[in-house]
Design a protein around this motif. Structure first.
Motif, PDB file in Angstrom:
ATOM      1  N   ASP A 219      -5.860  12.422 -38.414  1.00  0.00           N
ATOM      2  CA  ASP A 219      -5.698  13.189 -37.135  1.00  0.00           C
ATOM      3  C   ASP A 219      -7.004  13.640 -36.752  1.00  0.00           C
ATOM      4  OD1 ASP A 219      -6.475  15.172 -39.136  1.00  0.00           O
ATOM      5  OD2 ASP A 219      -4.886  16.441 -38.661  1.00  0.00           O
ATOM      6  N   GLY A 220      -8.204  13.221 -37.204  1.00  0.00           N
ATOM      7  CA  GLY A 220      -9.387  13.550 -36.882  1.00  0.00           C
ATOM      8  C   GLY A 220     -10.142  14.620 -37.435  1.00  0.00           C
ATOM      9  N   TYR A 221      -9.372  15.537 -38.043  1.00  0.00           N
ATOM     10  CA  TYR A 221      -9.720  16.841 -38.509  1.00  0.00           C
ATOM     11  C   TYR A 221      -9.666  16.956 -40.103  1.00  0.00           C
ATOM     12  CZ  TYR A 221      -9.982  18.362 -33.608  1.00  0.00           C
ATOM     13  OH  TYR A 221     -10.107  18.138 -32.290  1.00  0.00           O
ATOM     14  N   SER A 222     -10.391  17.741 -40.678  1.00  0.00           N
ATOM     15  CA  SER A 222     -10.375  18.091 -42.135  1.00  0.00           C
ATOM     16  C   SER A 222      -9.410  18.880 -42.351  1.00  0.00           C
ATOM     17  CB  SER A 222     -11.902  18.779 -42.572  1.00  0.00           C
ATOM     18  OG  SER A 222     -12.011  19.754 -41.947  1.00  0.00           O
ATOM     19  N   PRO A 223      -9.071  19.085 -43.661  1.00  0.00           N
ATOM     20  CA  PRO A 223      -8.199  20.326 -44.020  1.00  0.00           C
ATOM     21  C   PRO A 223      -8.646  21.496 -43.865  1.00  0.00           C
ATOM     22  CG  PRO A 223      -8.166  18.771 -45.656  1.00  0.00           C
ATOM     23  CD  PRO A 223      -9.525  18.276 -44.892  1.00  0.00           C
ATOM     24  N   PRO A 224      -7.908  22.697 -43.703  1.00  0.00           N
ATOM     25  CA  PRO A 224      -8.588  24.000 -43.179  1.00  0.00           C
ATOM     26  C   PRO A 224      -9.687  24.492 -44.347  1.00  0.00           C
ATOM     27  CG  PRO A 224      -6.132  24.026 -43.143  1.00  0.00           C
ATOM     28  CD  PRO A 224      -6.658  23.000 -43.630  1.00  0.00           C
ATOM     29  N   LEU A 225     -10.747  24.869 -43.763  1.00  0.00           N
ATOM     30  CA  LEU A 225     -11.841  25.560 -44.787  1.00  0.00           C
ATOM     31  C   LEU A 225     -12.279  26.798 -44.252  1.00  0.00           C
ATOM     32  CD1 LEU A 225     -14.092  22.291 -45.167  1.00  0.00           C
ATOM     33  CD2 LEU A 225     -12.593  23.197 -46.842  1.00  0.00           C
ATOM     34  N   ASN A 226     -12.549  27.716 -45.024  1.00  0.00           N
ATOM     35  CA  ASN A 226     -13.138  29.042 -44.627  1.00  0.00           C
ATOM     36  C   ASN A 226     -14.540  29.209 -44.347  1.00  0.00           C
ATOM     37  OD1 ASN A 226     -10.627  30.091 -45.076  1.00  0.00           O
ATOM     38  ND2 ASN A 226     -10.991  30.467 -47.206  1.00  0.00           N
ATOM     39  N   VAL A 227     -15.029  29.842 -43.265  1.00  0.00           N
ATOM     40  CA  VAL A 227     -16.227  29.987 -42.848  1.00  0.00           C
ATOM     41  C   VAL A 227     -16.591  31.483 -42.414  1.00  0.00           C
ATOM     42  CG1 VAL A 227     -18.207  29.335 -41.327  1.00  0.00           C
ATOM     43  CG2 VAL A 227     -16.338  27.738 -41.983  1.00  0.00           C
ATOM     44  N   ALA A 228     -17.498  32.117 -42.836  1.00  0.00           N
ATOM     45  CA  ALA A 228     -17.641  33.592 -42.423  1.00  0.00           C
ATOM     46  C   ALA A 228     -17.987  33.862 -41.183  1.00  0.00           C
ATOM     47  CB  ALA A 228     -18.921  33.936 -43.430  1.00  0.00           C
ATOM     48  N   GLN A 229     -17.597  34.730 -40.636  1.00  0.00           N
ATOM     49  CA  GLN A 229     -17.959  35.204 -39.187  1.00  0.00           C
ATOM     50  C   GLN A 229     -19.225  34.806 -38.773  1.00  0.00           C
ATOM     51  OE1 GLN A 229     -16.693  38.872 -37.131  1.00  0.00           O
ATOM     52  NE2 GLN A 229     -15.133  39.140 -38.518  1.00  0.00           N
ATOM     53  N   ARG A 230     -20.229  35.187 -39.502  1.00  0.00           N
ATOM     54  CA  ARG A 230     -21.518  35.065 -39.117  1.00  0.00           C
ATOM     55  C   ARG A 230     -21.942  33.515 -38.547  1.00  0.00           C
ATOM     56  NH1 ARG A 230     -26.215  37.780 -39.151  1.00  0.00           N
ATOM     57  NH2 ARG A 230     -28.152  36.774 -39.660  1.00  0.00           N
ATOM     58  N   TYR A 231     -21.111  32.763 -39.298  1.00  0.00           N
ATOM     59  CA  TYR A 231     -21.505  31.180 -39.296  1.00  0.00           C
ATOM     60  C   TYR A 231     -20.539  30.569 -38.340  1.00  0.00           C
ATOM     61  CZ  TYR A 231     -24.774  32.664 -42.794  1.00  0.00           C
ATOM     62  OH  TYR A 231     -25.695  33.456 -43.514  1.00  0.00           O
ATOM     63  N   VAL A 232     -19.904  31.151 -37.464  1.00  0.00           N
ATOM     64  CA  VAL A 232     -19.084  30.605 -36.298  1.00  0.00           C
ATOM     65  C   VAL A 232     -19.664  30.821 -34.728  1.00  0.00           C
ATOM     66  CG1 VAL A 232     -16.573  30.425 -35.394  1.00  0.00           C
ATOM     67  CG2 VAL A 232     -17.190  30.498 -38.048  1.00  0.00           C
ATOM     68  N   VAL A 233     -19.943  30.027 -34.095  1.00  0.00           N
ATOM     69  CA  VAL A 233     -20.360  30.331 -32.907  1.00  0.00           C
ATOM     70  C   VAL A 233     -19.777  29.451 -31.826  1.00  0.00           C
ATOM     71  CG1 VAL A 233     -22.701  30.838 -33.874  1.00  0.00           C
ATOM     72  CG2 VAL A 233     -22.428  28.736 -33.058  1.00  0.00           C
ATOM     73  N   ALA A 234     -19.998  29.966 -30.522  1.00  0.00           N
ATOM     74  CA  ALA A 234     -19.493  29.086 -29.455  1.00  0.00           C
ATOM     75  C   ALA A 234     -19.992  27.682 -29.406  1.00  0.00           C
ATOM     76  CB  ALA A 234     -19.749  30.015 -28.258  1.00  0.00           C
ATOM     77  N   CYS A 235     -19.162  26.865 -29.000  1.00  0.00           N
ATOM     78  CA  CYS A 235     -19.660  25.562 -28.651  1.00  0.00           C
ATOM     79  C   CYS A 235     -19.697  25.167 -27.164  1.00  0.00           C
ATOM     80  CB  CYS A 235     -18.760  24.310 -29.712  1.00  0.00           C
ATOM     81  SG  CYS A 235     -19.174  22.550 -29.392  1.00  0.00           S
ATOM     82  N   LYS A 236     -20.710  24.567 -26.941  1.00  0.00           N
ATOM     83  CA  LYS A 236     -21.084  24.265 -25.469  1.00  0.00           C
ATOM     84  C   LYS A 236     -20.769  22.913 -25.362  1.00  0.00           C
ATOM     85  CE  LYS A 236     -24.166  28.032 -24.626  1.00  0.00           C
ATOM     86  NZ  LYS A 236     -25.465  28.458 -24.031  1.00  0.00           N
ATOM     87  N   GLU A 237     -19.564  22.438 -24.348  1.00  0.00           N
ATOM     88  CA  GLU A 237     -19.366  21.350 -24.200  1.00  0.00           C
ATOM     89  C   GLU A 237     -20.411  20.636 -23.063  1.00  0.00           C
ATOM     90  OE1 GLU A 237     -17.132  19.212 -25.306  1.00  0.00           O
ATOM     91  OE2 GLU A 237     -15.158  20.159 -25.802  1.00  0.00           O
TER      92      GLU A 237
END
Length: 241
Positions: A219-237
């Motif tokens: 399906d083009g995506y990995s299984p769910p993985l945990n990432v801390a809030q600090r290391y999740v940022v907006a993705c600009k298309e």
């Protein structure tokens, strides 16, 4: 004034603020106990007289003022801690540029990968929790990338990391929502990759659960993985021409 002197002064101020915090907390606990006892008397007498209504109104007014005073001091505590951390980081960078390293802070190039991953997790865990007023949002600062020489970049080439951790119970609008496209730090690496939010945090200490783009899966995506809030940022298309 040297950085060491300034840090020492800030630590002294922080110590005094912590003492004031405890004093405010003790005062508010005493008032909350009075509120509890008043409700118990009302239940025992099984009536709500004008006397009790007036007394409770005054007690709740005092409790609200106590809570606001404690909140104000806690904000000052957080500001002092952030200032101390900033000065410590500036001192570390200055020592690094001068070629001076302490035993507790070796050059990045000599760090084992496992140690670096541990430092990243510790940095995420110690991210301060944002405690805002209704409708208030957090501010972010640009953070220098570790382990490389300093570069001069334009603002459009920088994606800042969050300075505060959002509380899902009070500021859910500050979090990324399910299926939102983001950039997230892939576990055990120092690289950010495109991902979809699988599950946002439910509590302040929770991580995001994300699905990384990965063509090796059907399906083009990995299984769910945990990432801390600090290391999740907006993705600009990228804008299509």
């Amino acid at each position: 004034m040297s950085a060491d002197t300034k840090i020492a002064e800030l630590l002294t101020e922080l110590h005094q603020l912590i003492k004031q915090t405890q004093e405010e907390r003790s005062r508010s606990e005493h008032n909350l106990l009075n509120i509890q006892k008043t409700h118990e008397r009302m239940q025992t007498e099984n009536k709500t007289s004008p006397y009790y209504r007036t007394k409770l109104r005054g007690l709740y007014t005092t409790a609200k003022a106590d809570a606001e005073a404690e909140c104000s001091i806690l904000r000052h505590d957080l500001d002092k801690i952030a200032e101390i951390k900033s000065l410590l980081e500036e001192r570390r960078i200055a020592a690094k540029m001068a070629g001076v390293y302490s035993d507790s802070d070796p050059p990045r190039k000599t760090m084992r990968r496992g140690v670096l991953m541990t430092l990243l997790q510790q940095s995420a865990m110690t991210l301060p929790l944002w405690i805002g007023k209704p409708g208030e949002r957090y501010e972010v600062d640009d953070i220098d990338e570790e382990g490389k020489e300093r570069h001069t970049l334009s603002r459009r080439r920088i994606i800042p990391l969050p300075q505060w951790k959002a509380n899902p119970e009070t500021d859910p609008e500050a979090l990324f929502s399910k299926d939102q496209l983001v950039l997230a730090l892939y576990p055990q690496t120092t690289c950010f990759y495109r991902a979809l939010i699988h599950t946002p945090p439910h509590r302040p200490q929770d991580d995001y659960s994300v699905l990384f783009e990965d063509t090796s899966y059907a399906d083009g995506y990995s299984p769910p993985l945990n990432v801390a809030q600090r290391y999740v940022v907006a993705c600009k298309e990228n804008k299509k021409k």
